[in-house]
Design a protein around this motif. Structure first.
Motif, PDB file in Angstrom:
ATOM      1  N   TRP A 224       6.453  -0.240  -9.793  1.00 10.54           N
ATOM      2  CA  TRP A 224       4.988  -0.236  -9.717  1.00 10.54           C
ATOM      3  C   TRP A 224       4.430  -1.002 -10.898  1.00 10.54           C
ATOM      4  CZ3 TRP A 224       3.282   2.998  -5.707  1.00 10.54           C
ATOM      5  CH2 TRP A 224       1.898   3.047  -5.521  1.00 10.54           C
TER       6      TRP A 224
ATOM      7  N   ASP B  74      -1.748  -2.208 -12.142  1.00  7.30           N
ATOM      8  CA  ASP B  74      -2.212  -2.328 -10.754  1.00  7.30           C
ATOM      9  C   ASP B  74      -3.633  -1.780 -10.651  1.00  7.30           C
ATOM     10  OD1 ASP B  74      -2.658  -2.254  -8.001  1.00  7.30           O
ATOM     11  OD2 ASP B  74      -0.610  -1.617  -7.554  1.00  7.30           O
ATOM     12  N   THR B  75      -4.562  -2.624 -10.228  1.00  7.94           N
ATOM     13  CA  THR B  75      -5.951  -2.186 -10.061  1.00  7.94           C
ATOM     14  C   THR B  75      -6.284  -1.906  -8.604  1.00  7.94           C
ATOM     15  OG1 THR B  75      -6.728  -4.478  -9.949  1.00  7.94           O
ATOM     16  CG2 THR B  75      -6.748  -3.407 -12.116  1.00  7.94           C
ATOM     17  N   TRP B  76      -5.406  -2.246  -7.675  1.00  6.91           N
ATOM     18  CA  TRP B  76      -5.643  -1.974  -6.253  1.00  6.91           C
ATOM     19  C   TRP B  76      -5.222  -0.556  -5.897  1.00  6.91           C
ATOM     20  CZ3 TRP B  76      -3.653  -6.888  -3.271  1.00  6.91           C
ATOM     21  CH2 TRP B  76      -4.498  -7.960  -3.559  1.00  6.91           C
ATOM     22  N   ILE B  77      -4.039  -0.186  -6.347  1.00  2.00           N
ATOM     23  CA  ILE B  77      -3.539   1.168  -6.099  1.00  2.00           C
ATOM     24  C   ILE B  77      -3.130   1.739  -7.452  1.00  2.00           C
ATOM     25  CG2 ILE B  77      -1.882   2.597  -4.857  1.00  2.00           C
ATOM     26  CD1 ILE B  77      -1.580   0.308  -2.838  1.00  2.00           C
TER      27      ILE B  77
ATOM     28  N   ARG C 228      -0.840   7.026  -8.049  1.00  2.00           N
ATOM     29  CA  ARG C 228      -0.290   7.075  -6.683  1.00  2.00           C
ATOM     30  C   ARG C 228       1.212   6.822  -6.691  1.00  2.00           C
ATOM     31  NH1 ARG C 228      -3.805   8.512  -2.415  1.00  2.00           N
ATOM     32  NH2 ARG C 228      -2.050   7.749  -1.231  1.00  2.00           N
TER      33      ARG C 228
ATOM     34  N   GLY D 181       0.522  -6.367 -12.155  1.00  2.00           N
ATOM     35  CA  GLY D 181      -0.494  -5.699 -11.357  1.00  2.00           C
ATOM     36  C   GLY D 181       0.091  -5.307 -10.016  1.00  2.00           C
ATOM     37  N   HIS D 182      -0.708  -5.471  -8.966  1.00  2.00           N
ATOM     38  CA  HIS D 182      -0.284  -5.055  -7.627  1.00  2.00           C
ATOM     39  C   HIS D 182       0.870  -5.913  -7.089  1.00  2.00           C
ATOM     40  CE1 HIS D 182      -0.797  -2.930  -3.889  1.00  2.00           C
ATOM     41  NE2 HIS D 182      -0.785  -4.080  -3.238  1.00  2.00           N
ATOM     42  N   LEU D 183       0.884  -7.180  -7.426  1.00  2.49           N
ATOM     43  CA  LEU D 183       1.924  -8.083  -6.929  1.00  2.49           C
ATOM     44  C   LEU D 183       3.027  -8.212  -7.975  1.00  2.49           C
ATOM     45  CD1 LEU D 183      -0.409 -10.759  -5.324  1.00  2.49           C
ATOM     46  CD2 LEU D 183       0.739  -8.842  -4.205  1.00  2.49           C
TER      47      LEU D 183
ATOM     48  N   ASP E 127       3.836 -11.208 -10.555  1.00  2.00           N
ATOM     49  CA  ASP E 127       3.354 -11.037 -11.925  1.00  2.00           C
ATOM     50  C   ASP E 127       4.479 -10.944 -12.954  1.00  2.00           C
ATOM     51  OD1 ASP E 127       0.799 -10.977 -10.865  1.00  2.00           O
ATOM     52  OD2 ASP E 127       0.637  -8.790 -10.924  1.00  2.00           O
TER      53      ASP E 127
END
Length: 87
Positions: free
Chosen positions: A32, A36-39, A43, A63-65, A69
């Motif tokens: 993770w 990560d700002t999306w999820i 979580r 981040g999310h990707l 990243d």
């Protein structure tokens, strides 16, 4: 034209098991992105708590990707996990 019927996925089949029950057969690593700002990272902790024995690895600077990243850090985490999880 008629309406398309939804595909029968695991949650739609009568008597189907929850997909998380199947992961108990193998070691699980959850990677993770720590930024990560999306999820939210919370979580990731929640998901890891749902899978007995799962390991959550936070990838700093990602981040999310995560794979885009921080590809080197992700690869290193996967290699470490596969070396220790293999029988």
């Amino acid at each position: 034209m008629g309406r398309a019927r939804p595909r029968a996925g695991p949650a739609r089949r009568p008597g189907a098991r929850h997909p998380l029950l199947l992961v108990r057969l193998a070691p699980v690593l959850i990677c993770w992105g720590a930024e990560d700002t999306w999820i939210p990272v919370a979580r990731g902790h929640e998901l890891a708590g749902l899978i007995p024995g799962a390991e959550l690895r936070l990838i700093e600077g990602a981040g999310h990707l995560v794979q885009e990243d921080a590809p080197a850090e992700l690869t290193a985490a996967l290699v470490r996990f596969l070396r220790t999880a293999a029988p």
